[in-house]
Scaffold this active site. Structure first.
Site, PDB file in Angstrom:
ATOM      1  N   MET A   1      -3.385  -3.292  -1.770  1.00 24.77           N
ATOM      2  CA  MET A   1      -2.201  -3.495  -0.928  1.00 24.77           C
ATOM      3  C   MET A   1      -1.507  -4.808  -1.283  1.00 24.77           C
ATOM      4  O   MET A   1      -0.338  -5.069  -1.334  1.00 24.77           O
ATOM      5  CB  MET A   1      -2.256  -3.371   0.413  1.00 24.77           C
ATOM      6  CG  MET A   1      -2.371  -1.767   0.953  1.00 24.77           C
ATOM      7  SD  MET A   1      -0.929  -0.898   0.580  1.00 24.77           S
ATOM      8  CE  MET A   1       0.127  -1.672   1.618  1.00 24.77           C
ATOM      9  N   CYS A   2      -2.245  -5.887  -1.292  1.00 26.34           N
ATOM     10  CA  CYS A   2      -1.694  -7.262  -1.462  1.00 26.34           C
ATOM     11  C   CYS A   2      -0.653  -7.430  -2.431  1.00 26.34           C
ATOM     12  O   CYS A   2      -0.609  -6.995  -3.662  1.00 26.34           O
ATOM     13  CB  CYS A   2      -3.128  -8.340  -1.747  1.00 26.34           C
ATOM     14  SG  CYS A   2      -4.181  -8.188  -0.718  1.00 26.34           S
ATOM     15  N   GLY A   3       0.086  -8.381  -2.242  1.00 29.42           N
ATOM     16  CA  GLY A   3       1.294  -8.783  -3.480  1.00 29.42           C
ATOM     17  C   GLY A   3       0.883  -9.998  -3.861  1.00 29.42           C
ATOM     18  O   GLY A   3       0.551 -11.041  -3.068  1.00 29.42           O
TER      19      GLY A   3
END
Length: 349
Positions: free
Chosen positions: A1-3
């Site tokens: 998920m992380c950006g």
């Protein structure tokens, strides 16, 4: 998920933090509001020859004297001050502080033979043994700024727009295996190396045992911390190029190696046999920065997204093309690198 997102200006032309803030905030859906951070290079020109030691103190009055004692044992504190912070809707859990530090190389001895070795050991000792103090950034003319919060909150906490750097990294965290806290936010840093990471390193146990056999202490129990130390070991200590280091961390499969031309096959076999415990498994996309280089790469089958773009003298690497376009709307040269293929940008001036 992380950006994740990184940008390097190959001619060291500085940009303030306003655009990187906007780009990271555009990926809010990739986070959970429990961690975000920024790394910037070229922000301390007046102290360019000193190591900028960024620290979280639980209690400045109680924790600072012990750290000052350690620093003065190994060198000289050129300047120190609280890192300015501002109201941003974030609960203040720690006090960010910075020391500009010059190691005394005459005090170096085996196995510490360089200024980098001294600073590395100080970071390991403080983070594993000093309760209430955490060194989260230790490079020259650069700094990491992070906390538990949304990207725009963390940017506003430190007023990122007031800093100007020629290379930026940024990360919006969605914690899975570890809780969200200030020290667990990305980027993770050691010396000039900074790392942001989307995904999970499922080989963490093997990688951690391997890196600790070389004197690194993994005190934060996160896979991204291990990545930062692995890069430092392979490139700074062992002298591999960034490209070969990526090949060791995310190598081709054995059947792919067997099909390579002889010279390439032998090189890749040697890397896999030598650095087998450093091989990282799991779904991941990673950006690594140092003073003159920005590198992006993914796992061997690309289970996490990574997009790159170039415009004039700047290279962009991100989880999403839309985030890159927040910084440079006119960008045209956009591509998605193959699994395990490093994308490398270097300063040329």
């Amino acid at each position: 998920m992380c950006g994740i997102i990184g940008v390097i200006d190959k001619r060291r032309q500085c940009m303030d933090g306003s655009k990187i803030r906007e780009a990271l905030a555009s990926m809010d859906e990739r986070g959970s509001g429990e961690g975000a951070g920024y790394a910037a290079y070229g922000i301390y020109p007046e102290f360019a020859d000193s190591y900028a030691i960024h620290v979280f103190f639980d209690n400045v009055r109680e924790n600072k004297p012990e750290l000052v004692k350690d620093l003065e044992e190994w060198g000289r504190i050129v300047h120190c001050e609280a890192i300015p912070i501002y109201k941003a809707g974030i609960k203040k859990v720690h006090t960010p502080w910075r020391f500009f530090f010059k190691p005394d190389i005459t005090r170096a001895q085996e196995p510490l033979t360089t200024a980098d070795d001294i600073v590395m050991r100080l970071v390991m000792n403080v983070n594993s043994a000093h309760k209430g103090s955490l060194i989260f950034s230790s490079g020259k003319n650069m700094g990491v700024f992070k906390a538990a919060g949304w990207p725009e909150q963390v940017a506003d906490l430190y007023r990122i727009q007031d800093y100007k750097g020629y290379l930026w990294l940024a990360h919006n965290r969605y914690p899975t295996n570890t809780p969200g806290w200030w020290g667990g936010a990305h980027p993770f840093n050691l010396l000039d190396w900074s790392v942001v990471h989307n995904g999970e390193i499922t080989s963490y146990g093997t990688n951690r045992r391997y890196i600790e056999s070389y004197g690194y202490d993994c005190s934060m129990y996160t896979d991204t911390e291990v990545v930062a130390y692995l890069v430092d070991l392979l490139v700074r200590k062992h002298g591999l190029s960034e490209k070969l280091a990526v090949r060791a961390l995310a190598p081709p499969f054995w059947d792919e190696i067997d099909a390579m031309p002889e010279k390439e096959r032998e090189l890749n076999r040697a890397l896999r046999l030598t650095y087998g415990p450093a091989l990282m498994n799991g779904p991941f996309a990673i950006c690594v920065a140092t003073a003159d280089t920005l590198v992006g790469f993914t796992d061997r089958i690309k289970l996490r997204p990574l997009v790159t773009g170039e415009h004039n003298d700047r290279l962009y690497i991100s989880s999403e093309e839309a985030a890159i376009r927040r910084i440079e709307p006119a960008i045209e040269d956009v591509r998605m690198p193959k699994a395990g293929e490093p994308v490398i940008g270097r300063v040329i001036a």
